[in-house]
Design a protein around this motif. Structure first.
Motif, short mmCIF file in Angstrom:
data_model
loop_
_atom_site.label_atom_id
_atom_site.label_comp_id
_atom_site.label_asym_id
_atom_site.label_seq_id
_atom_site.Cartn_x
_atom_site.Cartn_y
_atom_site.Cartn_z
N LEU A 1 0.82 -1.21 0.00
CA LEU A 1 0.00 0.00 0.00
C LEU A 1 0.86 1.26 0.00
O LEU A 1 0.54 2.24 -0.69
N SER A 2 1.95 1.24 0.75
CA SER A 2 2.83 2.41 0.77
C SER A 2 3.37 2.73 -0.61
O SER A 2 3.50 3.90 -0.99
N GLN A 3 3.67 1.70 -1.40
CA GLN A 3 4.17 1.92 -2.75
C GLN A 3 3.08 2.48 -3.64
O GLN A 3 3.34 3.34 -4.49
N ARG A 4 1.85 1.99 -3.47
CA ARG A 4 0.74 2.55 -4.25
C ARG A 4 0.56 4.03 -3.98
O ARG A 4 0.28 4.82 -4.89
N ILE A 5 0.71 4.43 -2.72
CA ILE A 5 0.59 5.84 -2.37
C ILE A 5 1.71 6.63 -3.03
O ILE A 5 1.48 7.70 -3.62
N ALA A 6 2.93 6.11 -2.98
CA ALA A 6 4.07 6.80 -3.59
C ALA A 6 3.91 6.91 -5.10
O ALA A 6 4.38 7.89 -5.71
N ASP A 7 3.24 5.93 -5.72
CA ASP A 7 3.08 5.91 -7.18
C ASP A 7 1.95 6.80 -7.69
O ASP A 7 1.78 6.94 -8.91
N LEU A 8 1.18 7.38 -6.80
CA LEU A 8 0.12 8.28 -7.24
C LEU A 8 0.72 9.47 -8.00
O LEU A 8 1.86 9.87 -7.77
N ASP A 9 -0.08 10.05 -8.89
CA ASP A 9 0.36 11.22 -9.65
C ASP A 9 0.19 12.46 -8.77
O ASP A 9 -0.80 13.18 -8.85
N TRP A 10 1.20 12.69 -7.93
CA TRP A 10 1.08 13.76 -6.94
C TRP A 10 1.10 15.15 -7.58
O TRP A 10 0.52 16.08 -7.03
N ASN A 11 1.74 15.31 -8.71
CA ASN A 11 1.69 16.61 -9.38
C ASN A 11 0.26 16.94 -9.79
O ASN A 11 -0.22 18.07 -9.59
N PHE A 12 -0.44 15.95 -10.33
CA PHE A 12 -1.83 16.17 -10.72
C PHE A 12 -2.71 16.41 -9.49
O PHE A 12 -3.60 17.27 -9.50
N ILE A 13 -2.47 15.63 -8.43
CA ILE A 13 -3.27 15.78 -7.21
C ILE A 13 -3.09 17.17 -6.62
O ILE A 13 -4.07 17.84 -6.26
N GLN A 14 -1.85 17.63 -6.54
CA GLN A 14 -1.61 18.96 -5.98
C GLN A 14 -2.21 20.05 -6.87
O GLN A 14 -2.74 21.04 -6.36
N GLN A 15 -2.15 19.87 -8.16
CA GLN A 15 -2.76 20.83 -9.07
C GLN A 15 -4.28 20.87 -8.86
O GLN A 15 -4.88 21.96 -8.84
N SER A 16 -4.90 19.71 -8.69
CA SER A 16 -6.33 19.66 -8.46
C SER A 16 -6.70 20.33 -7.13
O SER A 16 -7.70 21.07 -7.05
N LEU A 17 -5.89 20.10 -6.10
CA LEU A 17 -6.15 20.75 -4.81
C LEU A 17 -6.07 22.27 -4.95
O LEU A 17 -6.90 23.00 -4.41
N ASP A 18 -5.07 22.76 -5.68
CA ASP A 18 -4.92 24.20 -5.85
C ASP A 18 -6.07 24.79 -6.66
O ASP A 18 -6.58 25.88 -6.34
N GLU A 19 -6.50 24.09 -7.70
CA GLU A 19 -7.52 24.64 -8.61
C GLU A 19 -8.93 24.46 -8.08
O GLU A 19 -9.78 25.36 -8.24
N HIS A 20 -9.21 23.32 -7.47
CA HIS A 20 -10.59 22.99 -7.10
C HIS A 20 -10.81 22.90 -5.59
O HIS A 20 -11.96 22.92 -5.13
N GLY A 21 -9.73 22.73 -4.83
CA GLY A 21 -9.86 22.58 -3.39
C GLY A 21 -9.99 21.14 -2.94
O GLY A 21 -9.96 20.86 -1.75
N TYR A 22 -10.13 20.22 -3.87
CA TYR A 22 -10.23 18.80 -3.54
C TYR A 22 -9.63 17.98 -4.68
O TYR A 22 -9.40 18.49 -5.77
N ALA A 23 -9.36 16.70 -4.40
CA ALA A 23 -8.77 15.82 -5.42
C ALA A 23 -9.17 14.39 -5.14
O ALA A 23 -9.17 13.94 -3.99
N LYS A 24 -9.51 13.67 -6.20
CA LYS A 24 -9.84 12.25 -6.08
C LYS A 24 -8.58 11.41 -6.11
O LYS A 24 -7.62 11.73 -6.81
N LEU A 25 -8.61 10.31 -5.36
CA LEU A 25 -7.56 9.30 -5.41
C LEU A 25 -8.14 8.07 -6.11
O LEU A 25 -9.08 7.46 -5.59
N PRO A 26 -7.62 7.67 -7.24
CA PRO A 26 -8.23 6.59 -8.02
C PRO A 26 -7.90 5.21 -7.47
O PRO A 26 -6.74 4.81 -7.43
N GLY A 27 -8.90 4.49 -6.99
CA GLY A 27 -8.78 3.07 -6.65
C GLY A 27 -7.58 2.70 -5.82
O GLY A 27 -6.89 1.73 -6.14
N LEU A 28 -7.30 3.44 -4.74
CA LEU A 28 -6.11 3.16 -3.95
C LEU A 28 -6.25 1.87 -3.13
O LEU A 28 -5.27 1.16 -2.93
N LEU A 29 -7.46 1.57 -2.67
CA LEU A 29 -7.70 0.37 -1.86
C LEU A 29 -8.38 -0.70 -2.72
O LEU A 29 -9.31 -0.41 -3.47
#
Length: 237
Positions: free
Chosen positions: A5-33
């Motif tokens: 699970l820790s590797q799955r978290i590290a493999d997330l597209d964090w640049n996209f996630i941070q961009q979504s947080l900045d633009e929209h205030g929230y971000a989805k995590l796709p199928g992490l579990l």
């Protein structure tokens, strides 16, 4: 999907996630579990030794449903989520502070941040599992729990909408200064997560960044039973 699970978290597209947080205030995590991991977390619900407190939402007029706060030490999977998600979110949290004219103050690791909580008497873990039957809902609210709080939290869908339940959409309502509130309705598939602000977020306006306040809740579950997992990073008094 990597087994770890820790590797799955590290493999997330964090640049996209941070961009979504900045633009929209929230971000989805796709199928992490995975499906199996979701079922494993749901199975903890009936084991009372896992929990430090059970809250009947109707009793406190929070809504209709029930949630349980996990005891320390947290189940391993929850600890992995909490520790693994924190560092990248701390980067965004510090950027948001600077945008609002404050110094960056969130440390790089969860352990260091929890030390800050504990110094303020916030020693009780806050990750929780929530259960709603048909007719259940959660009023708009914030999860602060003390003077020290982390500006993000994450919720995961543990079972499948339109199969195990209907209704029960996530609600985010943003209160903008001198303007009417804006609402977001968000649906998650089993195993998906949503990162969203605990309290407020910066928004870029014509005169620089300003602060908007957010509250979250759950719309009425119309059929079935809905389970979700909340990962809150600060501890409670």
């Amino acid at each position: 999907m990597p087994e770890n699970l820790s590797q799955r978290i590290a493999d997330l597209d964090w640049n996209f996630i941070q961009q979504s947080l900045d633009e929209h205030g929230y971000a989805k995590l796709p199928g992490l579990l995975s499906h199996t991991e979701c079922k494993e977390i749901i199975s903890t619900y009936e084991e009372e030794g896992n929990f430090r407190a059970t809250i009947d939402m109707a009793r406190y007029r929070f809504g209709i449903g029930e949630y349980k706060y996990y005891n320390a030490p947290l189940p391993f999977m929850l600890q992995q989520l909490r520790e693994g998600l924190y560092p990248e979110l701390a980067i965004t949290a510090n950027r948001w502070l600077e945008q609002l004219g404050h110094n960056a103050s969130y440390p790089a690791t969860l352990a260091e941040f929890l030390d800050q909580c504990h110094q303020e008497g916030q020693n009780r873990p806050t990750p929780l599992i929530l259960k709603y039957e048909a007719g259940g809902y959660n009023c708009l609210h914030q999860d602060l729990y003390g003077e020290v709080f982390f500006p993000f939290q994450v919720v995961f869908a543990l079972n499948q909408r339109e199969v195990d339940f209907t209704g029960g959409e996530l609600l985010l309502v943003e209160q903008r200064p001198r303007a009417q509130s804006r609402g977001h309705v968000i649906t998650l598939k089993q195993g998906e997560g949503l990162i969203f602000p605990t309290n407020h977020r910066p928004v870029l306006g014509t005169r620089g960044y300003y602060r908007t306040t957010l509250r979250h809740g759950v719309s009425t579950v119309t059929t079935g039973t809905r389970y979700s997992l909340g990962i809150i990073f600060h501890d409670a008094k």
